[in-house]
Design a protein around this motif. Structure first.
Motif, PDB file in Angstrom:
ATOM      1  N   VAL B 177     -43.052 -85.326 -35.456  1.00 11.33           N
ATOM      2  CA  VAL B 177     -44.132 -86.192 -34.984  1.00 11.33           C
ATOM      3  C   VAL B 177     -44.423 -87.237 -36.049  1.00 11.33           C
ATOM      4  N   LEU B 178     -44.249 -88.500 -35.701  1.00  6.66           N
ATOM      5  CA  LEU B 178     -44.490 -89.587 -36.645  1.00  6.66           C
ATOM      6  C   LEU B 178     -45.971 -89.941 -36.577  1.00  6.66           C
ATOM      7  N   CYS B 179     -46.647 -89.805 -37.728  1.00  4.93           N
ATOM      8  CA  CYS B 179     -48.099 -90.007 -37.743  1.00  4.93           C
ATOM      9  C   CYS B 179     -48.473 -91.312 -38.418  1.00  4.93           C
ATOM     10  N   ASP B 180     -49.273 -92.121 -37.726  1.00 11.90           N
ATOM     11  CA  ASP B 180     -49.868 -93.296 -38.356  1.00 11.90           C
ATOM     12  C   ASP B 180     -51.230 -92.852 -38.865  1.00 11.90           C
ATOM     13  N   THR B 181     -51.212 -92.089 -39.949  1.00  4.74           N
ATOM     14  CA  THR B 181     -52.400 -91.375 -40.409  1.00  4.74           C
ATOM     15  C   THR B 181     -53.557 -92.294 -40.760  1.00  4.74           C
ATOM     16  N   ASN B 182     -53.265 -93.437 -41.360  1.00  2.00           N
ATOM     17  CA  ASN B 182     -54.346 -94.359 -41.736  1.00  2.00           C
ATOM     18  C   ASN B 182     -54.682 -95.342 -40.616  1.00  2.00           C
ATOM     19  N   GLY B 183     -53.932 -95.302 -39.521  1.00  4.44           N
ATOM     20  CA  GLY B 183     -54.250 -96.130 -38.364  1.00  4.44           C
ATOM     21  C   GLY B 183     -54.026 -97.619 -38.548  1.00  4.44           C
TER      22      GLY B 183
END
Lengths: 541, 541
Positions: B177-183
């Motif tokens: 799962v590729l996360c754009d953690t900081n959005g």
């Protein structure tokens, strides 16, 4: 420094006002327009003069009372009626005579709407577009054209939709704004349609997105990617149904991620202030979770995030909050760990020293109070009082013995007319509170009236304390929130009260919880007044 | 009927709980999980067992108390600690022994986080990924890997980010799962990165988007366009900072616009109900302007929109609201025109006949009341009473002579301990109200106690009326909202009160406005009780 090459076009006063729950007075509109101008938008769509009497008056007053520094005022309205010349149409005249240097006309570009909503022919609709644009241009105004339902219309009958665009271009329109009026498009749709349209015309294009599919911002960006140089937005995304593309998000993304120079210097930093101020005028609770400007936008909760942020804020933030006038905040909750408390104390200006045990006590106390229904995330003043108490620096200016509050409406005179459904009777309702306190060892009794029980208690409390602490007179209660929480053990609902005070320079919020609404309010009031005294600089006795 | 080929993965209970203001009990979590299952999601990430004691208990209880029909429960946790074998790490053991069939591991994929937050080497981090995945797979669990900060990490050091993905794939992970953690990513970024990644690996990909740039939904769709077959969302978009991709928006878009079969049959219609129910449990006011499920999502305000909708609702709606369990609503406001009133009356089941004059009177009365601070958009019961009154069918079951309410906290016994900052004293606070009414010509006096002035007034009012209208006993006050409005003429603030009642089967809301909070509450209470009597079927005297 932006020029006319990219348009930030705001329609808060027109489309934004179509949001459920919004009613704007002319004074509201003037105040909002001033704020939008301070934010540096290029165009402010002020309303529909002629169709809406309030708007006609707005434009009249704006010419006197609204010196705009950056923006141009724009009048919105429809193309002329079918079968009437633009020069003879009084609604068109109202646009022409509004005093606005720019007019945005809305035209049907979906042939089904032409036939079913307007009840006219496709050819006459094109005439209406050409005629109205020409007429207004001859009068010296600049014209933009909103192609209503463009994307739905293009899907149904692309030739007709394109003919509307070309007709407008031939008539000398400045910008053709493609509107996703029903909000059903996704970014890939926008990209595809504009690419095709670009093959057919080189008129300047703009985008107006609605958020029904959750993609208003992305659709706007997709349009810019495809060559649009005019974006229509509303403050805080206000608008019909779900809302419009959010001005602060679109501008934030274009300025900070695309690196586009679309606002005058230093205007971007006004974003958070302007967002909150407009929410206040519009009387809608600010959307706490908006990108960039929301109070939660840079608020960090997870303990692990707090630990990393102690090292470097950029580890969990996509941009520097101060660029949009916002702040980073540490949230103290049951997810708080030591790092959260340490950063919060620092944020509040309290020196914890190296008292690790105190930090641990605070963490535990916060968690247990939160279990009981307290919420410190919105009540920094209460949290600060708690921190001070745990650090042995408690703040206790008075002690409450008892309080009592009465509210009543007396009977009207005999024979008074039967009251209408929505108005109270002739007699006024009265609220009166009496409090008994100990202030610096002396027992004080004070009574005050107010427009409700909490207001009366607040005034009585301050009246009792003001005798000794005279600087309290500048305080006022500015907000009061009630939240009914479910009692977990079946003892009945408990209420959480948030109370906000102001001393004219700053604001602070405190929290109280209890089974009795007034009691919970009292707890919050006690703290708020204590905090006010702390802020005034009185030493704790 | 969906299979394992597309994952709708919900993380409300884990990431959603990181939203500011949210505190979930285990009972809350179980209730929310049940609702998510009713909505048909494929995976429910329940929390972090081992790290969070509440979550450890949640997973234990879930195995007994949570029979899931559609979803699989998923445990979330981190890869093993540096320098410790997965088999020896107690946190990993907690995941393994949680009873969950699926584990989602979070791993650092941004080398800066590996070095600054984890304080270990890039190589060890890869070992941690491989070792933990292998260990859990050997134990029989299915493993997904959340690559935290993937897009930021890929931008900084693409080779390292890709090596994390490949290591996971080689260890047998099911989904990366590729996360754009900081959005901070925009849709074009997602598209570009995933396209490049696809050249380097064919492991199954998922997307986890945060909404800091206002593009969480669009980023999720862009990932799906690029080949992702696993989307992570939260109910109502709850999450850290601005929030996560909204489950109902993503699923609505994929099901209704992409035509993808991603939920079990008939589950999509549960969207609105589940959205509201979860908001209630989480104790956050429902986001009225959410796509698809927001109460305003299909609410039409502009007079012109109403006129067109009279012809065909699809002219201003992008989809059929009933597909997601929502309704179309006509808003009556100062923008209302005759069409709005006619459609509203129809919605309320009132036959206006052909009384055009009555319609005109209603429009005028609504506009003038709204100017005074009333808002009918949220108070359908008040609007219905107004409509009935204008149609000569008024509803007046009683007349108020006077009312009085007292709230007080008595002093504690002498010598009681000094009270703590956040709790009230030993003694209880009491609220008592007395009302004097005329019911069917007879004068009635009733007194009641309550947990606050409005609650006490409500009980006294109903007590007074119940003697004659016995079916009232089933009514209860379920919500109470206060909004302080600015007085336009400087006479001081006015308050708008919304009161919601329930009779166990349906709910209705009324509105009262006044300078005195209790008086405004009384106006709303009077109407709410009258409406309740109307609903019970009592003929108006």
């Amino acid at each position: 420094m932006p020029d006319d090459s990219f348009h930030v076009f705001d329609t808060t006063l027109r489309d934004g006002a179509q949001r459920e729950g919004v009613t704007l007075t002319i004074a509201d509109k003037l105040a909002i327009a001033k704020l939008l101008d301070e934010f540096g938008v290029g165009f402010i769509e002020g309303g529909w003069p002629g169709a809406n009497p309030k708007d006609t008056e707005f434009f009249q007053r704006a010419s006197q009372e609204l010196p705009l520094k950056h923006a141009q005022l724009t009048a919105f309205g429809a193309t002329r009626r079918a079968g009437v010349r633009a020069a003879d149409d009084p609604q068109v005249a109202a646009l022409r005579d509004s005093g606005a240097p720019v007019v945005t006309l809305v035209a049907k570009s979906d042939v089904r709407h032409v036939e079913q909503a307007l009840r006219t022919t496709p050819e006459e609709n094109l005439e209406m577009v050409a005629d109205t644009i020409s007429h207004l241009r001859e009068s010296g105004q600049r014209v933009f054209l909103d192609c209503e339902h463009f994307f739905d219309g293009y899907r149904y009958d692309p030739e007709y939709a394109v003919s509307v665009v070309r007709t407008a271009a031939d008539a000398g329109v400045d910008v053709v704004v493609l509107c996703d009026t029903n909000g059903g498009m996704l970014p890939a749709d926008i990209t595809a349609v504009i690419a095709e349209l670009r093959e057919r015309t080189d008129v300047r294009l703009g985008m107006h997105a609605q958020d029904d599919s959750g993609c208003a911002v992305a659709n706007t960006l997709a349009a810019v990617d495809a060559g649009a140089t005019h974006v229509q937005c509303t403050a805080n995304g206000y608008g019909e149904r779900v809302g419009n593309a959010n001005l602060f998000t679109v501008v934030g993304d274009l300025a900070l991620k695309y690196g586009r120079d679309i606002l005058p210097d230093d205007c971007l930093r006004e974003a958070t202030r302007v967002s909150l101020a407009i929410a206040e005028i519009v009387n809608i609770a600010p959307a706490t979770h908006q990108p960039y400007v929301g109070i939660s936008a840079f608020a960090h909760k997870a303990g692990l995030h707090a630990s990393a942020i102690k090292v470097d804020p950029d580890l969990y933030q996509h941009t520097d909050p101060t660029l949009v006038g916002n702040d980073m905040r540490m949230l103290v909750s049951d997810m708080a760990g030591r790092a959260s408390i340490e950063l919060k104390a620092k944020e509040l200006g309290l020196d914890l020293g190296d008292d690790r045990e105190a930090v641990g006590r605070v963490v535990d106390r916060v968690k247990s109070l939160e279990q009981a229904g307290y919420s410190f995330e919105a009540a920094d003043a209460s949290l600060e009082l708690l921190l001070r108490e745990e650090l042995g620096r408690q703040v206790r200016y008075f002690e409450t013995e008892s309080w009592r509050v009465i509210a009543e409406r007396s009977p009207t005179d005999a024979g008074a007319a039967r009251p209408a459904l929505f108005t109270s009777q002739e007699s006024e309702a009265v609220s009166e509170a009496t409090v008994k306190l100990y202030v610096k060892g002396e027992r004080v009794i004070a009574t005050a009236e107010g427009n409700g029980p909490v207001n009366a208690l607040d005034r009585a409390l301050r009246s009792a304390v003001e005798g000794v602490y005279t600087a309290l007179a500048s305080l006022s209660l500015t907000d009061y929130k009630v939240r009914i929480l479910e009692g977990g053990t079946g003892t009945g609902a408990i209420t959480r009260i948030l109370v906000t005070f102001s001393d004219g320079r700053s604001e602070w919020t405190t929290v109280g919880v209890g089974e009795n609404v007034i009691d919970a309010s009292w707890i919050a009031l006690e703290q708020a007044v204590s905090y006010g005294l702390l802020m005034q600089g009185y030493p704790a006795p």
